[in-house]
Design a protein around this motif. Structure first.
Motif, short mmCIF file in Angstrom:
data_model
loop_
_atom_site.label_atom_id
_atom_site.label_comp_id
_atom_site.label_asym_id
_atom_site.label_seq_id
_atom_site.Cartn_x
_atom_site.Cartn_y
_atom_site.Cartn_z
N VAL A 170 75.45 12.95 -34.87
CA VAL A 170 75.96 11.58 -34.86
C VAL A 170 77.13 11.46 -33.89
O VAL A 170 77.19 10.54 -33.05
N MET A 171 78.06 12.39 -33.98
CA MET A 171 79.24 12.32 -33.13
C MET A 171 78.91 12.52 -31.67
O MET A 171 79.52 11.90 -30.78
N GLU A 172 77.92 13.36 -31.39
CA GLU A 172 77.47 13.50 -30.00
C GLU A 172 76.89 12.20 -29.48
O GLU A 172 77.15 11.79 -28.34
N LYS A 173 76.10 11.51 -30.31
CA LYS A 173 75.53 10.23 -29.91
C LYS A 173 76.60 9.19 -29.63
O LYS A 173 76.41 8.29 -28.81
N LEU A 174 77.72 9.30 -30.34
CA LEU A 174 78.82 8.35 -30.16
C LEU A 174 79.68 8.66 -28.95
O LEU A 174 80.61 7.91 -28.64
N GLY A 175 79.40 9.76 -28.27
CA GLY A 175 80.19 10.14 -27.12
C GLY A 175 81.41 10.97 -27.45
O GLY A 175 82.24 11.24 -26.57
N MET A 176 81.53 11.40 -28.70
CA MET A 176 82.66 12.25 -29.07
C MET A 176 82.46 13.66 -28.52
O MET A 176 81.34 14.15 -28.43
N GLN A 177 83.57 14.29 -28.17
CA GLN A 177 83.53 15.67 -27.71
C GLN A 177 84.31 16.55 -28.67
O GLN A 177 85.37 16.15 -29.18
N ARG A 178 83.78 17.75 -28.90
CA ARG A 178 84.48 18.69 -29.77
C ARG A 178 85.65 19.28 -29.00
O ARG A 178 85.48 19.82 -27.91
N VAL A 179 86.84 19.16 -29.57
CA VAL A 179 88.04 19.63 -28.89
C VAL A 179 88.70 20.80 -29.59
O VAL A 179 89.58 21.45 -29.02
N ALA A 180 88.32 21.08 -30.82
CA ALA A 180 88.96 22.17 -31.55
C ALA A 180 88.13 22.54 -32.76
O ALA A 180 87.28 21.77 -33.22
N ILE A 181 88.37 23.74 -33.28
CA ILE A 181 87.84 24.17 -34.57
C ILE A 181 89.01 24.61 -35.43
O ILE A 181 89.83 25.42 -35.01
N ALA A 182 89.11 24.03 -36.60
CA ALA A 182 90.17 24.38 -37.55
C ALA A 182 89.57 25.28 -38.63
O ALA A 182 88.74 24.81 -39.42
N PRO A 183 89.92 26.54 -38.68
CA PRO A 183 89.28 27.46 -39.63
C PRO A 183 89.87 27.42 -41.02
O PRO A 183 91.05 27.12 -41.21
N HIS A 184 89.02 27.69 -42.00
CA HIS A 184 89.43 27.95 -43.38
C HIS A 184 90.28 26.81 -43.94
O HIS A 184 91.40 27.00 -44.40
#
Length: 218
Positions: free
Chosen positions: A147-161
């Motif tokens: 869904v977020m890819e379709k909206l044009g969002m880009q992954r900028v980080a991963i927050a673990p745990h």
């Protein structure tokens, strides 16, 4: 109390939640396949659903999703204050909001959430004058990532745990942090071409990187 405005798309009406929606909300949100994916427990009674409408959904940026030919809510979409994992400085937090959504299982696979969320992005950028809209999901949630890819969002980080309080004391997962800025949204006309006219609202804390260079907060 300010209520959410009425927004429309080709197939949908997004409107304020009403007290009379409690039974429909319970019917959808009691399904154990829905809430835990979004970080909350299934509803256990109509009374609980009514309380959630009264205390959580009664915001001007939270919408019930309905079909144009049926006013019964089939899901929820909206904007809320950003999660701490977005790591926004206090002075810019009012320029940023976080997208959230869920949909009754019987309506999965029909493109309803992307259609509703596109309209909410438009509302956020054009009516609320936001500078960025964020999306956070468990890293293994492929539906939400798509869904977020379709909206044009880009992954900028991963927050673990990250501890998921609403799911219990011992529930942790890694969260994908996604974002679309106002400038990026304005450069994606295909996200707006399908939307009807708007209804009757720059400091970025997470370093901007291309998807292949994702930041890990650990």
């Amino acid at each position: 109390m300010q209520h959410a405005p009425k927004l429309t798309t080709e197939r949908l009406i997004l409107r304020a939640w009403q007290d009379s929606d409690a039974e429909a909300l319970y019917t959808a949100a009691s399904n154990p396949e829905i809430g835990p994916l979004a970080g909350w427990m299934p509803h256990t009674s109509v009374a609980q659903s009514a309380q959630i409408i009264d205390t959580i959904f009664n915001k001007p940026t939270i919408f019930a999703i309905t079909l144009k030919n049926d006013d019964t809510p089939i899901g929820c979409v909206g904007l809320k204050p950003c999660s701490p994992e977005c790591k926004l400085p206090q002075e810019s937090s009012n320029q940023h909001m976080e997208l959230g959504y869920w949909l009754a299982q019987g309506y999965w696979g029909q493109g309803i959430i992307p259609e509703a969320a596109e309209r909410v992005l438009q509302y956020g950028f054009e009516e609320l004058n936001l500078q960025a809209i964020w999306g956070v999901h468990e890293v293994g949630n492929r539906r939400s990532r798509r869904v977020m890819e379709k909206l044009g969002m880009q992954r900028v980080a991963i927050a673990p745990h990250i501890k998921i309080d609403l799911l219990g004391d011992d529930v942790y997962w890694d969260e994908a942090i996604n974002r679309i800025t106002r400038q990026e949204w304005e450069a994606e006309p295909q996200l707006r071409d399908r939307l009807e006219a708007p209804s009757e609202a720059h400091v970025l804390a997470v370093p901007y990187v291309q998807p292949e260079g994702i930041v890990n907060y650990e």
